[in-house]
Design an enzyme around this catalytic site. Structure first.
Site, PDB file in Angstrom:
ATOM      1  N   GLY A  84      25.902 -15.402   3.182  1.00 38.13           N
ATOM      2  CA  GLY A  84      25.974 -15.544   4.633  1.00 38.13           C
ATOM      3  C   GLY A  84      26.402 -16.957   4.954  1.00 38.13           C
ATOM      4  O   GLY A  84      26.219 -17.877   4.150  1.00 38.13           O
ATOM      5  N   HIS A  85      26.987 -17.153   6.127  1.00 40.30           N
ATOM      6  CA  HIS A  85      27.444 -18.490   6.493  1.00 40.30           C
ATOM      7  C   HIS A  85      26.246 -19.415   6.729  1.00 40.30           C
ATOM      8  O   HIS A  85      25.093 -18.962   6.820  1.00 40.30           O
ATOM      9  CB  HIS A  85      28.346 -18.437   7.728  1.00 40.30           C
ATOM     10  N   LYS A 103      19.620 -17.352   5.256  1.00 40.66           N
ATOM     11  CA  LYS A 103      19.448 -17.203   3.804  1.00 40.66           C
ATOM     12  C   LYS A 103      18.237 -17.984   3.296  1.00 40.66           C
ATOM     13  O   LYS A 103      17.394 -17.451   2.584  1.00 40.66           O
ATOM     14  CB  LYS A 103      20.705 -17.671   3.060  1.00 40.66           C
ATOM     15  N   SER A 104      18.172 -19.262   3.651  1.00 40.02           N
ATOM     16  CA  SER A 104      17.092 -20.106   3.120  1.00 40.02           C
ATOM     17  C   SER A 104      15.737 -19.698   3.686  1.00 40.02           C
ATOM     18  O   SER A 104      14.717 -19.782   2.992  1.00 40.02           O
ATOM     19  CB  SER A 104      17.376 -21.581   3.438  1.00 40.02           C
ATOM     20  N   GLY A 121      23.345 -21.311   8.253  1.00 40.90           N
ATOM     21  CA  GLY A 121      22.529 -20.982   9.418  1.00 40.90           C
ATOM     22  C   GLY A 121      22.289 -19.500   9.618  1.00 40.90           C
ATOM     23  O   GLY A 121      21.722 -19.086  10.631  1.00 40.90           O
ATOM     24  N   SER A 122      22.674 -18.673   8.616  1.00 44.17           N
ATOM     25  CA  SER A 122      22.558 -17.217   8.775  1.00 44.17           C
ATOM     26  C   SER A 122      21.157 -16.692   8.500  1.00 44.17           C
ATOM     27  O   SER A 122      20.855 -15.537   8.798  1.00 44.17           O
ATOM     28  CB  SER A 122      23.557 -16.509   7.844  1.00 44.17           C
ATOM     29  N   GLU A 128      21.715 -22.132  -4.128  1.00 42.84           N
ATOM     30  CA  GLU A 128      22.943 -22.891  -4.386  1.00 42.84           C
ATOM     31  C   GLU A 128      22.788 -23.745  -5.656  1.00 42.84           C
ATOM     32  O   GLU A 128      22.957 -24.976  -5.624  1.00 42.84           O
ATOM     33  CB  GLU A 128      23.280 -23.784  -3.177  1.00 42.84           C
TER      34      GLU A 128
END
Length: 288
Positions: free
Chosen positions: A40-41, A46-47, A43-44, A171
């Site tokens: 996902g981009h 993910k984290s 700010g989507s 990442e």
């Protein structure tokens, strides 16, 4: 060990003027033994999703079931230590968290902190260092004297020394050169296939998703907007563009070749698949 999200929402700083949505009604299961990628981009979400995998964050609404533990908005933090041992987290640039005087002491720190005898922890550190490809002669050196790629392996070994059943990677190849990135991704693939670790990878590298993942979650605006195999997720180039994502390099290359008259029964995801599809059309042999 499965991790299941059931109508999970999360709000940062709820009840304040700074409240922000992190997750919106997420429903999914990350199955034990699978290699899952979360994309996902920026700010989507993910984290934020990642930090629910071992209850670093607890849902504002809904439940996260991690193995046999059900995490709710009211779960007490005091009883989560063993859970966080089962789900090992490797954050971006993990080498920044190194602090001990030698490689061996840094890797052994976690097991000792959980009550393992120092000599046993030292032996485990040496074993884990070898597992991540660090030679024995580095054990007595300061981690800060090593290369960036070696430092990252020390940090990963420190997580693996806790013997987790799930390895979560945020990442993990950020900042590494192409050779270092390939080596590290090969290490994770080996841990998955040979050690049986469940891998959860957050990445912007679609080629890594195509080459390694079995299960893909696509996040956008805090919501899970698509889920499936890499082939299912990467099938629709227009949909991916609408969500600020791209197809893997090989799939894009095949699209350009199709425009020049080549035929593909299905879009290839990897170089091996591309070679196999092109060989008959070029009069060659398929990849063995």
């Amino acid at each position: 060990m499965d991790i299941t999200f059931n109508h999970v929402s999360f709000t940062y700083q709820p009840g304040t003027p700074f409240a922000g949505t992190g997750l919106r009604d997420v429903n999914t299961t990350i199955h034990g033994g699978e290699y899952t990628a979360i994309v996902g981009h920026t700010g989507s979400g993910k984290s934020t999703l990642l930090q629910h995998l071992n209850a670093l964050l607890k849902p504002t609404a809904g439940t996260v079931t991690i193995g046999d533990r059900v995490i709710t908005p009211t779960t007490n933090n005091k009883h989560l230590r063993a859970l966080r041992q089962q789900v090992g987290m490797v954050f971006q640039f993990p080498e920044s968290q190194l602090f001990e005087s030698t490689v061996q002491r840094d890797i052994a720190f976690g097991p000792e902190n959980f009550g393992m005898a120092p000599d046993e922890a030292a032996a485990l550190a040496a074993e884990t260092a070898r597992l991540v490809g660090l030679p024995d002669d580095l054990l007595t050196r300061s981690p800060f004297d090593l290369s960036g790629g070696q430092m990252r392996r020390v940090a990963i070994a420190g997580v693996l020394a806790m013997r987790p059943s799930v390895l979560v990677l945020d990442e993990p190849t950020a900042g590494l050169d192409p050779a270092g990135r390939r080596d590290l991704m090969a290490l994770f693939a080996r841990l998955h296939t040979e050690e049986g670790l469940t891998i959860v990878l957050v990445t912007h590298q679609m080629d890594d998703v195509a080459n390694f993942a079995e299960h893909v979650l696509v996040m956008d605006g805090g919501a899970l907007v698509r889920e499936g195999t890499p082939r299912e997720v990467f099938a629709d180039a227009a949909w991916l563009r609408d969500h600020s994502l791209a197809q893997p390099t090989t799939t894009r290359m095949a699209g350009a070749l199709a425009a020049r008259g080549f035929h593909f029964d299905q879009p290839p995801l990897t170089l091996d698949e591309l070679a196999d599809a092109l060989a008959p059309q070029l009069g060659g042999h398929t990849h063995e």
